[in-house]
Design a protein around this motif. Sequence first.
Motif, short mmCIF file in Angstrom:
data_model
loop_
_atom_site.label_atom_id
_atom_site.label_comp_id
_atom_site.label_asym_id
_atom_site.label_seq_id
_atom_site.Cartn_x
_atom_site.Cartn_y
_atom_site.Cartn_z
N UNK A 295 60.01 -10.02 17.46
CA UNK A 295 58.71 -9.35 17.38
C UNK A 295 57.59 -10.32 17.03
N UNK A 296 56.48 -10.22 17.76
CA UNK A 296 55.30 -11.01 17.40
C UNK A 296 54.73 -10.57 16.06
N UNK A 297 55.04 -9.34 15.66
CA UNK A 297 54.52 -8.81 14.39
C UNK A 297 55.15 -9.52 13.20
N UNK B 291 47.12 -6.29 6.73
CA UNK B 291 48.55 -6.54 6.57
C UNK B 291 49.33 -5.22 6.49
N UNK B 292 48.72 -4.18 5.96
CA UNK B 292 49.41 -2.90 5.89
C UNK B 292 49.54 -2.26 7.28
N UNK B 293 48.50 -2.32 8.08
CA UNK B 293 48.56 -1.75 9.43
C UNK B 293 49.56 -2.52 10.28
N UNK C 106 53.33 -1.44 11.85
CA UNK C 106 53.75 -1.64 13.24
C UNK C 106 55.05 -2.43 13.28
N UNK C 107 55.13 -3.48 12.46
CA UNK C 107 56.36 -4.29 12.37
C UNK C 107 57.54 -3.40 11.97
#
Length: 167
Positions: A23-25, A74-76, A80-81
């Motif tokens: 994952x890029x996240x 960072x929370x958003x 997603x991560x």
Amino acid sequence: MRQHQGRQQPLYTSAQRQRRDASRWTLVQGVLAPLQFLVFAVSLGLVLRTLATGEGAAAANASVVAKTLVLYAIMVTGSIWEKVVFGRYLFAPAFYWEDVFSMLVLALHTACLAALGLGWLDTEGLLVLALAAYAAYLINAGQFLLKLRAARLEAPASLALAGEVAR
């Protein structure tokens, strides 16, 4: 690591580890986490300076806003991560307590923005609230660092186990 019926369960299943690594996240979180700590450290210095001297309130307030905006980012992206890796945006079992405490961190930081924007607190009150938000952030960051350490310690064991299964 979690205990389940007398045996340790890994933080990630093999599939979750693969999704995490692909994952890029994961990279986004890896960049945002130290950035957030840097913004926190600068802001903490400005907040403490203003509380000690009464000077620099505008810079301290701006730094609290900046810290909160980085926290939101960072929370958003972390949500997603978590969705990519675990299939849910928040409260995946592997990160349940970290996410619970993150809600307190978000509430305190959001209270800072509300207090600043709506004039609910004077400068000292706002900066003391910011210190409470920062203390909660440090605890939460510690939770995530411990989880990162556990994942790294578990990685060789899961790779060895995968090698044994392949034989």
